[in-house]
Write a protein that holds these residues in place. Structure first.
Motif, PDB file in Angstrom:
ATOM      1  N   ARG B 427       0.843  -1.209   0.000  1.00 33.97           N
ATOM      2  CA  ARG B 427       0.000   0.000   0.000  1.00 33.97           C
ATOM      3  C   ARG B 427       0.876   1.256   0.000  1.00 33.97           C
ATOM      4  O   ARG B 427       2.022   1.235   0.361  1.00 33.97           O
ATOM      5  CB  ARG B 427      -0.944   0.037   1.202  1.00 33.97           C
ATOM      6  CG  ARG B 427      -1.968  -1.084   1.187  1.00 33.97           C
ATOM      7  CD  ARG B 427      -3.129  -0.764   2.115  1.00 33.97           C
ATOM      8  NE  ARG B 427      -4.026  -1.909   2.209  1.00 33.97           N
ATOM      9  CZ  ARG B 427      -3.958  -2.818   3.176  1.00 33.97           C
ATOM     10  NH1 ARG B 427      -3.049  -2.669   4.125  1.00 33.97           N
ATOM     11  NH2 ARG B 427      -4.781  -3.828   3.188  1.00 33.97           N
ATOM     12  N   ASN B 428       0.259   2.368  -0.412  1.00 35.00           N
ATOM     13  CA  ASN B 428       0.957   3.647  -0.477  1.00 35.00           C
ATOM     14  C   ASN B 428       2.260   3.501  -1.257  1.00 35.00           C
ATOM     15  O   ASN B 428       3.334   3.906  -0.801  1.00 35.00           O
ATOM     16  CB  ASN B 428       1.234   4.159   0.939  1.00 35.00           C
ATOM     17  CG  ASN B 428       1.702   5.597   0.929  1.00 35.00           C
ATOM     18  OD1 ASN B 428       1.478   6.345  -0.044  1.00 35.00           O
ATOM     19  ND2 ASN B 428       2.377   6.022   1.996  1.00 35.00           N
ATOM     20  N   ALA B 429       2.176   2.901  -2.428  1.00 35.77           N
ATOM     21  CA  ALA B 429       3.395   2.610  -3.176  1.00 35.77           C
ATOM     22  C   ALA B 429       3.147   2.717  -4.675  1.00 35.77           C
ATOM     23  O   ALA B 429       1.998   2.817  -5.131  1.00 35.77           O
ATOM     24  CB  ALA B 429       3.870   1.201  -2.834  1.00 35.77           C
ATOM     25  N   LEU B 430       4.255   2.715  -5.397  1.00 32.94           N
ATOM     26  CA  LEU B 430       4.201   2.654  -6.861  1.00 32.94           C
ATOM     27  C   LEU B 430       4.672   1.265  -7.279  1.00 32.94           C
ATOM     28  O   LEU B 430       5.719   0.799  -6.824  1.00 32.94           O
ATOM     29  CB  LEU B 430       5.149   3.715  -7.447  1.00 32.94           C
ATOM     30  CG  LEU B 430       5.479   3.558  -8.932  1.00 32.94           C
ATOM     31  CD1 LEU B 430       4.297   3.963  -9.800  1.00 32.94           C
ATOM     32  CD2 LEU B 430       6.704   4.390  -9.309  1.00 32.94           C
ATOM     33  N   GLY B 431       3.926   0.618  -8.141  1.00 35.44           N
ATOM     34  CA  GLY B 431       4.389  -0.633  -8.753  1.00 35.44           C
ATOM     35  C   GLY B 431       4.684  -0.322 -10.208  1.00 35.44           C
ATOM     36  O   GLY B 431       3.806   0.163 -10.919  1.00 35.44           O
ATOM     37  N   LEU B 432       5.911  -0.545 -10.615  1.00 33.73           N
ATOM     38  CA  LEU B 432       6.289  -0.209 -11.992  1.00 33.73           C
ATOM     39  C   LEU B 432       6.693  -1.492 -12.713  1.00 33.73           C
ATOM     40  O   LEU B 432       7.528  -2.250 -12.216  1.00 33.73           O
ATOM     41  CB  LEU B 432       7.449   0.790 -11.967  1.00 33.73           C
ATOM     42  CG  LEU B 432       7.995   1.264 -13.307  1.00 33.73           C
ATOM     43  CD1 LEU B 432       6.927   1.888 -14.179  1.00 33.73           C
ATOM     44  CD2 LEU B 432       9.121   2.283 -13.091  1.00 33.73           C
ATOM     45  N   ALA B 433       6.081  -1.739 -13.858  1.00 33.16           N
ATOM     46  CA  ALA B 433       6.377  -2.976 -14.594  1.00 33.16           C
ATOM     47  C   ALA B 433       6.827  -2.627 -16.007  1.00 33.16           C
ATOM     48  O   ALA B 433       6.223  -1.790 -16.673  1.00 33.16           O
ATOM     49  CB  ALA B 433       5.129  -3.850 -14.651  1.00 33.16           C
ATOM     50  N   LEU B 434       7.881  -3.281 -16.427  1.00 38.54           N
ATOM     51  CA  LEU B 434       8.383  -3.077 -17.790  1.00 38.54           C
ATOM     52  C   LEU B 434       8.159  -4.368 -18.575  1.00 38.54           C
ATOM     53  O   LEU B 434       8.662  -5.429 -18.201  1.00 38.54           O
ATOM     54  CB  LEU B 434       9.878  -2.732 -17.736  1.00 38.54           C
ATOM     55  CG  LEU B 434      10.591  -2.605 -19.082  1.00 38.54           C
ATOM     56  CD1 LEU B 434      10.019  -1.467 -19.921  1.00 38.54           C
ATOM     57  CD2 LEU B 434      12.093  -2.379 -18.876  1.00 38.54           C
TER      58      LEU B 434
END
Lengths: 381, 554
Positions: B427-434
């Motif tokens: 929670r309260n986060a960024l999930g970044l996927a490439l």
């Protein structure tokens, strides 16, 4: 009547297309797989296998009908040689605290208080959790072992069932391919396409090596003897699967404790081990306007539907391969495997559900029954 | 008698995601918002008071909570459902007329059945006697109990009829032309600039309802990819950008600038539109000029999909113990939704939907991180008034998936949702996927609390731009793999990572590296075990990818 239980193991990863187009156009460069094959896919596979063994003339309508009469029940999913089923829709699993302790509670029909209401179909009660749950249910508990599910079905409140193991769907492998220019023999610019496959074998490292092997089990009933042993093509892209007869005891019988619980029970549950096709959509066609009726294979038992837990519909269509009219079949919507229906017993002895109607189809149509849709497990509430 | 009524409509994600083009995506989202708005307006007309959304004019989410005065709540709910279905029917009539005007005929009966059966409408109500919190909790419990049964009827379907490619659970309703042993969409439908059918787009009524919506200025995924260079070129070589714009105008909207920025797309479009064929040389020249001005040799083919969702919103709403407080929260949501939409547009992105605690947007790759930072900031700020304890939620989890512009939109959306799930785990986060074509996907989560401005990303992106060796992340990954199972202590791992960093700074780049040196070393200090090292290596691989995009002057 020749009856045998057959195990189907994938030799290659398998593709069961989901009906979306797969071609050279933008947006259709992916062949997507379903998480599991539909019963009719397996029925088609087994029948083709048997028909070829019989030397059937596929252009001859009577011969095709002979093959269509083979009754194929399943598939039941096996993980490391043990039965697993779609998680029941009347269970809520959630993880709590730092240690992610697994909590489990049941949804049960409950009358509403005066003045309260919902727009459920007439005569149906809402299913409410037996315990207060904060937050959302946890994901990843997609499949339940038979050990847990059999406890669940015999457990009227859900309190006595141990928490399920976290078992997710089979892994999906993706393979990227490139289209080749016929004249130059080089790859076509930007024309990459992807095919998804279900992997029936997985190795994982979790402190030690873990091997996960999956297989499908079907029960085949035919008027004539047929040898079901060998290798056939299953699913899309011509992938191989091995077929082998196993001992009939591998088919699941109703555990004695559950049979005992069903004896004289006044409230019973129907669990769909495979997706079902009902003329009433979510609702079995053998129920009348008052939601009462007798399931197939238990005509002396009169039941009244009280409530149901049914996830969003799935759809099946497929391709009609008969020589004279090759075309897409009509689409039908399915009540997914894992759906649970709650009944009151109005008449009859429900114990026979543990014998006569155990893993028999509750679908309305005879061919759907023969194709393995709507196989039922029974429990109490 | 006064009741608290809660309504949920659907399907949402499946309906929106069933899209080939961004215009379909936008239309799906808009239709649902308008439908929820219509239901909200009906409730107001019947004398009800809206609680969520605060007003029927606010972009409607898929949920409506209201206070109603009636003796027959069940009848009122039936009326609302009928009215919603009627509204969909009217939309369909408009689309049908439009299709007819373009010479596209449909199977009316089948279409009517599909439209009538489309809507999932779930409702629950409880008497409202005074304790709003208890009533709200109870009505949501009943609504959840209602939604356990997703009732449906068997659809009408014809043996032999092709299925819709966007939703294969429905039959095609277009009257198709027979071509050999198979079918084809009529030519006029393929040539219509607004419908833009592919020849095998055998659409169902619901997909046609989306395709038939007026969708102006919805950028394609190719254009979103190209927007990582176009705004830079706009400042540096405006004449070249204008050349492309003029070519787009000449096709009457059948292509957009994104199509002209990729040689293979241009070739395809030029063969379909003679007007482009005639200008092909000028277009190629303008494209080269644009790319040179941004310092790249080819147009980067990736774009970003951003989805965001408020954390623990149920708990936060539960804490609003009066109707007024809940309505004030709804108003704050509506306010921040507008701000978010603006923030996305300012970053050359396209906002498909912003409902406050729920966002779906498409962005150029080199603006995605900055946009995510801004959205999380706006959300925190707007919601802070309502957050009374630390665990009350009020933070935003953001998922960003970077994908190829030719990848299927449905799949890219799914990747963005998976990235959001990764963020939601903490929670309260960024999930970044490439998701590179032909490579294994990489996913990394970054906590907003620890790194609200994503400095841990920016430092590496800048370092790569200044010459940090592109092999550095892969050597760290190699180290992580070798160290797995070797029980190396944290200091040894950090020491080895420092040694690799020193070796990988590159002689020429060393001077340029100096401003980042301290921060880079501080990042290496955060390695405590092999998993940290692996996560850092993945972050660096993504940072290295991002560093190849031109920098935008903000």
């Amino acid at each position: 009547m020749n009856e045998q239980v057959v195990r189907i193991r994938a030799i290659d990863p398998l593709l069961f297309r989901d009906g979306r187009p797969f071609g050279a156009d933008i947006g259709s460069l992916l062949a997507q797989t379903l998480p599991l094959p539909y019963p009719s896919t397996l029925a088609g596979f087994v029948r083709t296998f048997a028909g070829n063994r019989w030397g059937v003339d596929w252009a001859d309508e009577a011969s095709v009908q002979r093959v269509l009469n083979i009754h194929v029940r399943g598939p039941l999913l096996m993980r490391n040689d043990k039965h697993v089923f779609r998680a029941p829709a009347d269970a809520v699993v959630w993880e709590q605290g730092e240690k992610k302790q697994v909590g489990l509670t049941s949804l049960r029909p409950q009358p509403v208080q005066p003045g309260e209401g919902s727009n459920l179909p007439p005569g149906i009660l809402p299913l409410l959790p037996q315990k207060y749950i904060e937050g959302k249910p946890s994901e990843g508990y997609d499949l339940w072992t038979w050990d847990t599910l059999s406890q669940w079905l015999a457990d009227p409140t859900g309190d006595a069932t141990s928490s399920p193991e976290k078992i997710g769907w089979l892994e999906v492998e993706e393979r990227v391919h490139v289209a080749i220019e016929d004249d130059k023999g080089t790859s076509k610019e930007e024309l990459l396409f992807t095919v998804q496959f279900l992997s029936f074998e997985r190795y994982r490292w979790e402190g030690q090596a873990q091997r996960e092997q999956w297989a499908l089990l079907v029960r085949v009933t035919a008027d004539e003897p047929v040898s079901l042993q060998g290798v056939g093509l299953l699913g899309g892209e011509k992938r191989l699967a091995a077929v082998e007869a196993v001992d009939n005891s591998r088919w699941l019988g109703c555990p004695p404790e559950l049979g005992q619980a069903l004896r004289g029970a006044s409230r019973i549950r129907l669990f769909l081990a495979t997706p079902a096709i009902f003329s009433g959509g979510w609702k079995p066609g053998w129920l009348d306007a008052n939601l009462t009726g007798s399931p197939p294979f238990a005509p002396n038992l009169k039941l009244q539907l009280v409530s149901a837990a049914v996830r969003r519909h799935e759809a099946v269509s497929g391709w009609d391969y008969r020589e004279d009219h090759r075309c897409p079949k009509a689409v039908r919507w399915l009540a997914p495997a894992g759906s649970v229906y709650f009944f009151q017993v109005l008449e009859g002895e429900p114990e026979l559900l543990a014998t006569e109607a155990w893993l028999q189809s509750v679908c309305d149509d005879l061919q759907d029954q023969r194709d393995g849709y709507g196989l039922a497990l029974w429990g109490i509430w | 008698m006064t009741y608290l009524l809660s309504i949920s409509i659907g399907p949402v994600q499946e309906f929106i995601a069933a899209a080939r083009r961004t215009a379909d995506l936008r239309a799906g989202s808009q239709l649902l918002q308008q439908l929820a708005g219509h239901i909200a307006a009906q409730i107001t007309q019947q004398g009800g008071t809206l609680i969520f959304p605060a007003s029927a004019d606010v972009p409607g989410p898929n949920k409506v909570v209201a206070q109603i005065d009636t003796d027959q709540p069940s009848e009122m709910v039936s009326m609302l459902k009928e009215s919603a279905t009627e509204w969909l029917w009217q939309q369909w009539q408009r689309v049908r007329e439009r299709l007819k005007a373009e010479g596209v005929l449909v199977n009316d009966q089948l279409a009517q059945e599909q439209i009538a059966a489309f809507l999932e409408f779930y409702a629950a109500w409880v008497p409202l006697h005074g304790d709003y919190s208890a009533a709200r909790q109870r009505v949501e419990l009943l609504l959840a109990g209602r939604k356990v049964l997703r009732d449906f009827a068997q659809p009408s379907s014809v043996h032999g009829n092709p299925k819709s490619p966007l939703d294969p659970s429905r039959d095609c309703v277009i009257i198709l032309n027979r071509k050999g042993s198979w079918y084809q969409v009529p030519d006029n439908a393929q040539q219509s600039p607004s419908l833009r059918f592919k020849k095998t787009e055998f659409l169902d009524a619901i997909s046609l309802l989306k395709r038939g919506q007026e969708a102006r200025d919805v950028p394609s995924t190719s254009l979103l990819a190209a927007r990582s260079v176009l705004p830079i070129a706009e400042k540096r070589v405006p004449d070249a950008v204008e050349t492309l714009r003029a070519a787009v105008r000449d096709t009457h909207g059948l292509v957009d600038m994104g199509d002209l920025m990729f040689p293979a797309r241009l070739q395809e479009e030029a063969s379909a539109h003679p007007v482009l064929q005639q200008q092909r040389e000028q277009i190629e020249e303008a494209r080269r000029k644009i790319l040179r001005s941004a310092g790249v040799s080819e147009c980067p083919p990736y774009y970003a999909v951003l989805v965001a969702d408020g954390d623990r919103m149920g708990r936060l709403i539960g804490m609003q113990n009066t109707v007024d407080k809940h309505r004030a929260l709804s108003q704050a949501m509506a306010g921040v939704a507008r701000q978010m939409s603006e923030a996305i547009q300012q970053r050359d992105g396209y906002c498909v939907y912003a409902g406050g605690d729920d966002v779906l947007a498409l962005l150029p790759v080199n603006r995605a991180l900055e946009c995510a930072v801004q959205l999380a900031h706006l959300f925190r700020k707007a919601i802070s008034f309502f957050v009374t304890s630390e665990d009350a939620g009020g933070t935003l989890s953001v998922g960003v998936a970077i994908a190829h512009h030719l990848e299927s939109l449905q799949r890219t959306l799914q990747w963005a949702r998976e990235a959001e799930k990764l963020a939601k785990r903490q929670r309260n986060a960024l999930g970044l996927a490439l998701h590179l074509r032909g490579g294994a996907p990489l996913e990394v989560a970054t906590s907003w609390q620890k790194d609200p401005y994503l400095e841990s990303w920016m430092v590496w992106i800048s370092a790569f731009r200044q010459g940090l060796s592109h092999g550095f992340p892969y050597e760290l990954l190699h180290l992580a793999r070798e160290a797995e199972g070797c029980h190396l202590n944290a200091e040894t791992l950090r020491g080895e990572a420092r040694r690799i960093l020193n070796r990988k700074q590159g002689r020429e780049a060393k001077g340029g590296m100096e401003p980042f040196r301290q921060q880079m070393e501080a990042e290496l200090e955060k390695i405590h075990n092999v998993h940290d090292l692996e996560a850092l290596a993945h972050r660096l691989i993504i940072a290295r990818f991002l560093s190849r995009y031109p920098e935008v002057d903000v």
